[in-house]
Scaffold this motif. Structure first.
Motif, PDB file in Angstrom:
ATOM      1  N   ILE A  69       0.858  -1.184   0.000  1.00  0.00           N
ATOM      2  CA  ILE A  69       0.000   0.000   0.000  1.00  0.00           C
ATOM      3  C   ILE A  69       0.894   1.235   0.000  1.00  0.00           C
ATOM      4  O   ILE A  69       1.935   1.274   0.664  1.00  0.00           O
ATOM      5  CB  ILE A  69      -0.969  -0.010   1.199  1.00  0.00           C
ATOM      6  CG1 ILE A  69      -1.989   1.128   1.080  1.00  0.00           C
ATOM      7  CG2 ILE A  69      -0.220   0.043   2.524  1.00  0.00           C
ATOM      8  CD1 ILE A  69      -3.110   1.065   2.115  1.00  0.00           C
ATOM      9  N   SER A  70       0.477   2.247  -0.751  1.00  0.00           N
ATOM     10  CA  SER A  70       1.217   3.502  -0.796  1.00  0.00           C
ATOM     11  C   SER A  70       0.230   4.617  -1.086  1.00  0.00           C
ATOM     12  O   SER A  70      -0.920   4.367  -1.438  1.00  0.00           O
ATOM     13  CB  SER A  70       2.319   3.447  -1.854  1.00  0.00           C
ATOM     14  OG  SER A  70       1.761   3.270  -3.151  1.00  0.00           O
ATOM     15  N   ARG A  71       0.696   5.843  -0.937  1.00  0.00           N
ATOM     16  CA  ARG A  71      -0.169   6.979  -1.221  1.00  0.00           C
ATOM     17  C   ARG A  71       0.631   8.123  -1.788  1.00  0.00           C
ATOM     18  O   ARG A  71       1.826   8.276  -1.501  1.00  0.00           O
ATOM     19  CB  ARG A  71      -0.932   7.418   0.036  1.00  0.00           C
ATOM     20  CG  ARG A  71      -0.084   7.982   1.145  1.00  0.00           C
ATOM     21  CD  ARG A  71      -0.904   8.142   2.425  1.00  0.00           C
ATOM     22  NE  ARG A  71      -1.948   9.148   2.283  1.00  0.00           N
ATOM     23  CZ  ARG A  71      -3.012   9.230   3.092  1.00  0.00           C
ATOM     24  NH1 ARG A  71      -3.145   8.374   4.092  1.00  0.00           N
ATOM     25  NH2 ARG A  71      -3.920  10.180   2.908  1.00  0.00           N
ATOM     26  N   ASP A  72      -0.046   8.948  -2.569  1.00  0.00           N
ATOM     27  CA  ASP A  72       0.535  10.166  -3.119  1.00  0.00           C
ATOM     28  C   ASP A  72      -0.422  11.290  -2.748  1.00  0.00           C
ATOM     29  O   ASP A  72      -1.467  11.459  -3.392  1.00  0.00           O
ATOM     30  CB  ASP A  72       0.697  10.043  -4.635  1.00  0.00           C
ATOM     31  CG  ASP A  72       1.410  11.230  -5.250  1.00  0.00           C
ATOM     32  OD1 ASP A  72       1.420  12.312  -4.626  1.00  0.00           O
ATOM     33  OD2 ASP A  72       1.941  11.087  -6.343  1.00  0.00           O
ATOM     34  N   ASN A  73      -0.088  12.034  -1.714  1.00  0.00           N
ATOM     35  CA  ASN A  73      -0.996  13.074  -1.235  1.00  0.00           C
ATOM     36  C   ASN A  73      -1.144  14.217  -2.237  1.00  0.00           C
ATOM     37  O   ASN A  73      -2.174  14.896  -2.255  1.00  0.00           O
ATOM     38  CB  ASN A  73      -0.530  13.599   0.119  1.00  0.00           C
ATOM     39  CG  ASN A  73      -0.777  12.603   1.243  1.00  0.00           C
ATOM     40  OD1 ASN A  73      -1.547  11.646   1.091  1.00  0.00           O
ATOM     41  ND2 ASN A  73      -0.095  12.788   2.357  1.00  0.00           N
ATOM     42  N   ALA A  74      -0.142  14.420  -3.058  1.00  0.00           N
ATOM     43  CA  ALA A  74      -0.243  15.471  -4.080  1.00  0.00           C
ATOM     44  C   ALA A  74      -1.280  15.102  -5.142  1.00  0.00           C
ATOM     45  O   ALA A  74      -1.864  15.986  -5.776  1.00  0.00           O
ATOM     46  CB  ALA A  74       1.114  15.695  -4.727  1.00  0.00           C
ATOM     47  N   LYS A  75      -1.491  13.800  -5.327  1.00  0.00           N
ATOM     48  CA  LYS A  75      -2.457  13.325  -6.318  1.00  0.00           C
ATOM     49  C   LYS A  75      -3.756  12.847  -5.679  1.00  0.00           C
ATOM     50  O   LYS A  75      -4.640  12.329  -6.368  1.00  0.00           O
ATOM     51  CB  LYS A  75      -1.855  12.200  -7.153  1.00  0.00           C
ATOM     52  CG  LYS A  75      -0.683  12.634  -8.016  1.00  0.00           C
ATOM     53  CD  LYS A  75      -0.172  11.486  -8.871  1.00  0.00           C
ATOM     54  CE  LYS A  75       0.974  11.958  -9.771  1.00  0.00           C
ATOM     55  NZ  LYS A  75       1.499  10.855 -10.622  1.00  0.00           N
ATOM     56  N   ASN A  76      -3.843  12.958  -4.349  1.00  0.00           N
ATOM     57  CA  ASN A  76      -5.051  12.519  -3.630  1.00  0.00           C
ATOM     58  C   ASN A  76      -5.398  11.070  -3.946  1.00  0.00           C
ATOM     59  O   ASN A  76      -6.580  10.728  -4.139  1.00  0.00           O
ATOM     60  CB  ASN A  76      -6.247  13.418  -3.966  1.00  0.00           C
ATOM     61  CG  ASN A  76      -6.100  14.829  -3.433  1.00  0.00           C
ATOM     62  OD1 ASN A  76      -5.213  15.110  -2.632  1.00  0.00           O
ATOM     63  ND2 ASN A  76      -6.948  15.716  -3.884  1.00  0.00           N
ATOM     64  N   THR A  77      -4.387  10.230  -3.976  1.00  0.00           N
ATOM     65  CA  THR A  77      -4.596   8.852  -4.410  1.00  0.00           C
ATOM     66  C   THR A  77      -3.849   7.878  -3.505  1.00  0.00           C
ATOM     67  O   THR A  77      -2.709   8.148  -3.101  1.00  0.00           O
ATOM     68  CB  THR A  77      -4.134   8.668  -5.868  1.00  0.00           C
ATOM     69  OG1 THR A  77      -4.836   9.589  -6.710  1.00  0.00           O
ATOM     70  CG2 THR A  77      -4.407   7.250  -6.350  1.00  0.00           C
ATOM     71  N   VAL A  78      -4.501   6.773  -3.215  1.00  0.00           N
ATOM     72  CA  VAL A  78      -3.864   5.659  -2.518  1.00  0.00           C
ATOM     73  C   VAL A  78      -3.838   4.480  -3.478  1.00  0.00           C
ATOM     74  O   VAL A  78      -4.739   4.304  -4.293  1.00  0.00           O
ATOM     75  CB  VAL A  78      -4.603   5.316  -1.206  1.00  0.00           C
ATOM     76  CG1 VAL A  78      -6.025   4.863  -1.473  1.00  0.00           C
ATOM     77  CG2 VAL A  78      -3.839   4.271  -0.407  1.00  0.00           C
TER      78      VAL A  78
END
Length: 124
Positions: A69-78
């Motif tokens: 699992i990972s996330r990219d807060n700049a892209k609002n996506t997990v």
């Protein structure tokens, strides 16, 4: 927050898929995020969770070493990267958001928002 999961599909055993969950609404980093799955005739089960910054993760024993699992807060996506898939991974996968962004849990009722689910089918 509204959640939209995507990336499911049909894959052979041993293959890989990457699920995405796009969030809209309130600031994405305000939430811890989780992935759950539900197979036909079974209860919804925890797969993985990640805190607001991505510095903490937690996995179900059944997916440890295979899923990330990972996330990219700049892209609002997990994301949920799924490798070495097995037929028993076949299920509808749901992403979920939890208002306490630092605390990880595998308990579904602790999550406040849910996406619509994406089907993953693994053939043997």
């Amino acid at each position: 927050v509204q959640l939209q999961a995507s990336g499911g599909g049909l894959v052979q055993a041993g293959g890989s898929l990457r699920l995405s969950c796009a969030a809209s609404g309130r600031t994405f980093s305000s939430y811890a995020m989780g992935w759950f799955r539900q197979a036909p005739g079974k209860e919804r089960e925890f797969v993985a969770a990640i805190n607001w910054s991505g510095s903490l993760t937690n996995y179900a024993d059944s997916v440890k070493g295979r899923f990330t699992i990972s996330r990219d807060n700049a892209k609002n996506t997990v994301y949920l990267q799924m490798n070495n898939l097995k037929p028993e991974d076949t299920a509808v996968y749901y992403c979920a958001a939890k208002n306490n962004p630092s605390f990880l849990t595998g308990i579904a009722r602790r999550y406040d928002y849910w996406g619509q689910g994406t089907q993953v089918t693994v053939s043997s």
